[in-house]
Write an enzyme that holds these catalytic residues in place. Structure first.
Site, PDB file in Angstrom:
ATOM      1  N   TRP A  27     -27.142  20.892  35.400  1.00 30.87           N
ATOM      2  CA  TRP A  27     -26.696  21.175  36.760  1.00 30.87           C
ATOM      3  C   TRP A  27     -27.219  22.541  37.224  1.00 30.87           C
ATOM      4  CZ3 TRP A  27     -23.568  25.052  38.767  1.00 30.87           C
ATOM      5  CH2 TRP A  27     -23.185  24.883  40.093  1.00 30.87           C
ATOM      6  N   HIS A  28     -27.309  23.496  36.301  1.00 28.02           N
ATOM      7  CA  HIS A  28     -27.805  24.828  36.662  1.00 28.02           C
ATOM      8  C   HIS A  28     -29.292  24.810  36.992  1.00 28.02           C
ATOM      9  CE1 HIS A  28     -23.994  26.516  35.282  1.00 28.02           C
ATOM     10  NE2 HIS A  28     -24.360  27.606  35.922  1.00 28.02           N
ATOM     11  N   GLY A  29     -30.014  23.896  36.424  1.00 24.60           N
ATOM     12  CA  GLY A  29     -31.441  23.810  36.700  1.00 24.60           C
ATOM     13  C   GLY A  29     -32.040  22.642  35.950  1.00 24.60           C
TER      14      GLY A  29
END
Length: 186
Positions: A27-29
């Site tokens: 989700w962060h990247g």
């Protein structure tokens, strides 16, 4: 409860923690580095839960020295997980992350290529080397409660100089302008 929740068998709980953290990393990247970052943090929590479930967090006595030793060990373990995780979070590729991690194994002069892999220029490295220790010193002095502000510690003129220097560092290291959408990195 698609994964069975956390009230069932311990192994299911540990599996769920790992799944959630890998997904959180992605989700962060959208790159494998973020997935590894999430997995690393999930593994840290899995180890912490196993230690707690087996009562290993209270072994060795309850005296002050034992509590301090357990606290220091817990702090050190957390810092290792977080700092290694930051390498994956910042690296562009798993190869870059591995290059940085390999440099942790030898304590020679800092390898310039390691910093270049992370995208730092020579001037930025110099500024970080100067400002990071300075920040810790100021934080330590101010935490002694004798000073309410940096003005009281260094005086108004030097305080202005430090403010201008901090502004310069923010402008130098800050990310401004258009950035590539992170989900195109996979």
């Amino acid at each position: 409860k698609p994964l069975g929740g956390s009230r069932g068998v311990h192994s299911n709980t540990l599996r769920n923690v790992l799944i959630v953290f890998v997904i959180s990393g992605i989700w962060h990247g959208a790159s494998w580095c973020f997935a590894v970052w999430g997995l690393l943090h999930g593994m840290g929590l899995v180890v912490e839960r196993i230690v707690r479930w087996n009562g290993l967090d209270t072994t060795g006595g309850s005296g002050r020295a034992q509590r301090l030793a357990r606290g220091a060990f817990g702090w050190a373990a957390t810092m290792i997980v977080v700092l290694v995780g930051w390498v994956f979070f910042r690296a562009a590729t798993l190869g870059d992350a591995w290059t940085v991690l390999k440099s942790f194994g030898h304590f020679a002069a800092l390898d310039y290529d390691t910093f270049k892999v992370l995208g730092f220029a020579s001037f930025e490295i110099l500024l970080a080397a100067l400002f990071i220790p300075f920040t810790f010193i100021v934080e330590w002095v101010v935490s002694k409660d004798r000073y309410q502000s940096i003005d009281q510690l260094v005086g108004p003129r030097l305080s202005i100089v430090l403010g201008v220097a901090l502004t310069y560092v923010i402008l130098l290291f800050g990310v401004f302008g258009r950035r590539e959408f992170i989900y195109f990195q996979f």
